[in-house]
Structure formats: C-alpha cells, structure tokens
Design a protein around this motif. Structure first.
Motif, PDB file in Angstrom:
ATOM      1  N   LEU A  27      28.722  21.264  29.736  1.00  0.00           N
ATOM      2  CA  LEU A  27      30.084  21.778  30.027  1.00  0.00           C
ATOM      3  C   LEU A  27      29.868  23.058  30.699  1.00  0.00           C
ATOM      4  CD1 LEU A  27      33.145  22.149  29.801  1.00  0.00           C
ATOM      5  CD2 LEU A  27      32.820  22.955  27.414  1.00  0.00           C
ATOM      6  N   THR A  28      29.139  23.881  30.095  1.00  0.00           N
ATOM      7  CA  THR A  28      28.892  25.332  30.811  1.00  0.00           C
ATOM      8  C   THR A  28      28.259  25.323  32.185  1.00  0.00           C
ATOM      9  OG1 THR A  28      28.099  26.012  28.600  1.00  0.00           O
ATOM     10  CG2 THR A  28      27.557  27.506  30.353  1.00  0.00           C
ATOM     11  N   ASN A  29      27.292  24.178  32.426  1.00  0.00           N
ATOM     12  CA  ASN A  29      26.854  24.191  33.895  1.00  0.00           C
ATOM     13  C   ASN A  29      27.945  23.710  34.679  1.00  0.00           C
ATOM     14  OD1 ASN A  29      24.312  24.882  33.202  1.00  0.00           O
ATOM     15  ND2 ASN A  29      23.545  22.811  32.673  1.00  0.00           N
ATOM     16  N   ARG A  30      28.898  22.787  34.169  1.00  0.00           N
ATOM     17  CA  ARG A  30      29.999  22.336  35.069  1.00  0.00           C
ATOM     18  C   ARG A  30      31.067  23.485  35.320  1.00  0.00           C
ATOM     19  NH1 ARG A  30      31.574  19.723  38.788  1.00  0.00           N
ATOM     20  NH2 ARG A  30      33.381  18.281  38.636  1.00  0.00           N
ATOM     21  N   MET A  31      31.291  24.103  34.413  1.00  0.00           N
ATOM     22  CA  MET A  31      32.010  25.385  34.684  1.00  0.00           C
ATOM     23  C   MET A  31      31.346  26.193  35.616  1.00  0.00           C
ATOM     24  SD  MET A  31      34.807  25.254  32.762  1.00  0.00           S
ATOM     25  CE  MET A  31      35.517  26.616  31.632  1.00  0.00           C
TER      26      MET A  31
ATOM     27  N   MET B 205      32.536  33.267  29.528  1.00  0.00           N
ATOM     28  CA  MET B 205      32.765  32.248  28.666  1.00  0.00           C
ATOM     29  C   MET B 205      31.829  32.460  27.365  1.00  0.00           C
ATOM     30  SD  MET B 205      32.399  28.285  29.320  1.00  0.00           S
ATOM     31  CE  MET B 205      31.531  27.004  28.248  1.00  0.00           C
ATOM     32  N   LEU B 206      32.322  32.681  26.336  1.00  0.00           N
ATOM     33  CA  LEU B 206      31.376  32.825  25.004  1.00  0.00           C
ATOM     34  C   LEU B 206      31.374  31.447  24.369  1.00  0.00           C
ATOM     35  CD1 LEU B 206      32.794  36.261  23.927  1.00  0.00           C
ATOM     36  CD2 LEU B 206      30.391  35.800  25.187  1.00  0.00           C
ATOM     37  N   PHE B 207      30.216  31.029  23.745  1.00  0.00           N
ATOM     38  CA  PHE B 207      30.399  29.685  23.227  1.00  0.00           C
ATOM     39  C   PHE B 207      29.306  29.783  21.917  1.00  0.00           C
ATOM     40  CE2 PHE B 207      27.769  29.412  26.835  1.00  0.00           C
ATOM     41  CZ  PHE B 207      26.693  29.029  26.287  1.00  0.00           C
ATOM     42  N   ASP B 208      29.520  28.935  20.922  1.00  0.00           N
ATOM     43  CA  ASP B 208      28.732  28.901  19.698  1.00  0.00           C
ATOM     44  C   ASP B 208      28.864  27.422  19.279  1.00  0.00           C
ATOM     45  OD1 ASP B 208      30.919  28.947  17.991  1.00  0.00           O
ATOM     46  OD2 ASP B 208      30.904  30.889  17.577  1.00  0.00           O
ATOM     47  N   GLN B 209      28.197  26.996  18.016  1.00  0.00           N
ATOM     48  CA  GLN B 209      28.493  25.663  17.722  1.00  0.00           C
ATOM     49  C   GLN B 209      29.663  25.116  17.350  1.00  0.00           C
ATOM     50  OE1 GLN B 209      26.102  24.020  18.167  1.00  0.00           O
ATOM     51  NE2 GLN B 209      23.877  24.983  17.924  1.00  0.00           N
ATOM     52  N   GLN B 210      30.687  26.118  17.255  1.00  0.00           N
ATOM     53  CA  GLN B 210      32.151  25.551  16.780  1.00  0.00           C
ATOM     54  C   GLN B 210      33.194  26.070  17.747  1.00  0.00           C
ATOM     55  OE1 GLN B 210      32.055  27.525  12.935  1.00  0.00           O
ATOM     56  NE2 GLN B 210      31.285  25.813  12.054  1.00  0.00           N
TER      57      GLN B 210
ATOM     58  N   ILE C 161      37.410  31.747  26.466  1.00  0.00           N
ATOM     59  CA  ILE C 161      37.190  32.097  27.927  1.00  0.00           C
ATOM     60  C   ILE C 161      38.011  32.974  28.232  1.00  0.00           C
ATOM     61  CG2 ILE C 161      37.560  31.018  30.081  1.00  0.00           C
ATOM     62  CD1 ILE C 161      36.649  28.198  29.076  1.00  0.00           C
ATOM     63  N   GLU C 162      37.670  34.019  29.053  1.00  0.00           N
ATOM     64  CA  GLU C 162      38.408  35.192  29.361  1.00  0.00           C
ATOM     65  C   GLU C 162      38.311  35.231  30.756  1.00  0.00           C
ATOM     66  OE1 GLU C 162      37.702  38.762  27.115  1.00  0.00           O
ATOM     67  OE2 GLU C 162      37.630  37.825  25.345  1.00  0.00           O
ATOM     68  N   VAL C 163      39.388  35.315  31.496  1.00  0.00           N
ATOM     69  CA  VAL C 163      39.330  35.325  33.022  1.00  0.00           C
ATOM     70  C   VAL C 163      40.515  36.536  33.432  1.00  0.00           C
ATOM     71  CG1 VAL C 163      40.146  34.325  35.117  1.00  0.00           C
ATOM     72  CG2 VAL C 163      39.239  33.000  33.365  1.00  0.00           C
ATOM     73  N   LYS C 164      40.090  37.583  34.051  1.00  0.00           N
ATOM     74  CA  LYS C 164      40.619  38.540  34.597  1.00  0.00           C
ATOM     75  C   LYS C 164      40.971  38.243  36.172  1.00  0.00           C
ATOM     76  CE  LYS C 164      39.157  42.024  31.422  1.00  0.00           C
ATOM     77  NZ  LYS C 164      40.379  42.411  30.729  1.00  0.00           N
ATOM     78  N   LEU C 165      42.202  38.335  36.669  1.00  0.00           N
ATOM     79  CA  LEU C 165      42.517  37.913  38.096  1.00  0.00           C
ATOM     80  C   LEU C 165      43.124  39.315  38.549  1.00  0.00           C
ATOM     81  CD1 LEU C 165      44.155  34.519  37.543  1.00  0.00           C
ATOM     82  CD2 LEU C 165      41.529  35.076  38.413  1.00  0.00           C
TER      83      LEU C 165
END
Length: 92
Positions: free
Chosen positions: A20-24, A54-59, A63-67
């Motif tokens: 998922l991370t690679n796809r993003m 994008m921050l992720f852990d086991q659970q 995702i935070e986006v600033k435009l």
C-alpha cells in the motif's frame, strides 16, 4: 491552503502495508511528479503546491495532505482518490 486529514484502522500484514505504501508513492509521483521519501513507518511527499505525509503502524494509517492555493481546487478529487486506494487495500 487546504488540509486533508484521513485516519483509518487496518489489519494489514506487513507485506500488504508495504505494498500500500509503495502504491501511494507511485500514485503521487506518477500523477504529480515530485519525490517520495520513506523512512521507517513514515512516507513523505513534496512537490510544488502539495505536501503529504503518511504515518502507519500495525493498526492505523494516518494521512495528512496540505494543498497550496492552486491545488486546493482539486482537494475533493485528491481526497476521493486516497479513500479509493485505501478501500482497495483495506477491504480485501
């Protein structure tokens, strides 16, 4: 400036989370150019008018986006695409 905040819980295995991370990263770089940098459980992206992390852990995935001003016109479609991609991986 427009901010998008998304938080989702997941049960992904580590290989699926990496996928998922690679796809993003591919999606961001492919559509907008710019560079993605992954460090541990953090993916950061920066391009003129867009900052994302994008921050992720086991659970959980956050995702935070600033435009910037010009990109804020696309906020709805960007947020929809993020949700679509997350749905694709989190509902398997």
């Amino acid at each position: 400036m427009t901010d998008i905040h998304i938080e989702r819980h997941h049960n992904l295995t580590e290989p699926k989370l990496d996928e998922l991370t690679n796809r993003m990263a591919e999606k961001l770089s492919g559509k907008l150019g710019g560079q993605c940098l992954r460090t541990g459980n953090r993916l950061e992206y920066q391009q003129s008018g867009v900052e994302a992390k994008m921050l992720f852990d086991q659970q959980r995935i956050q995702i935070e986006v600033k435009l910037g001003f010009l990109m804020s016109a696309f906020a709805g479609s960007i947020e929809s695409e993020i949700h679509r991609l997350l749905d694709q991986y989190l509902t398997d």
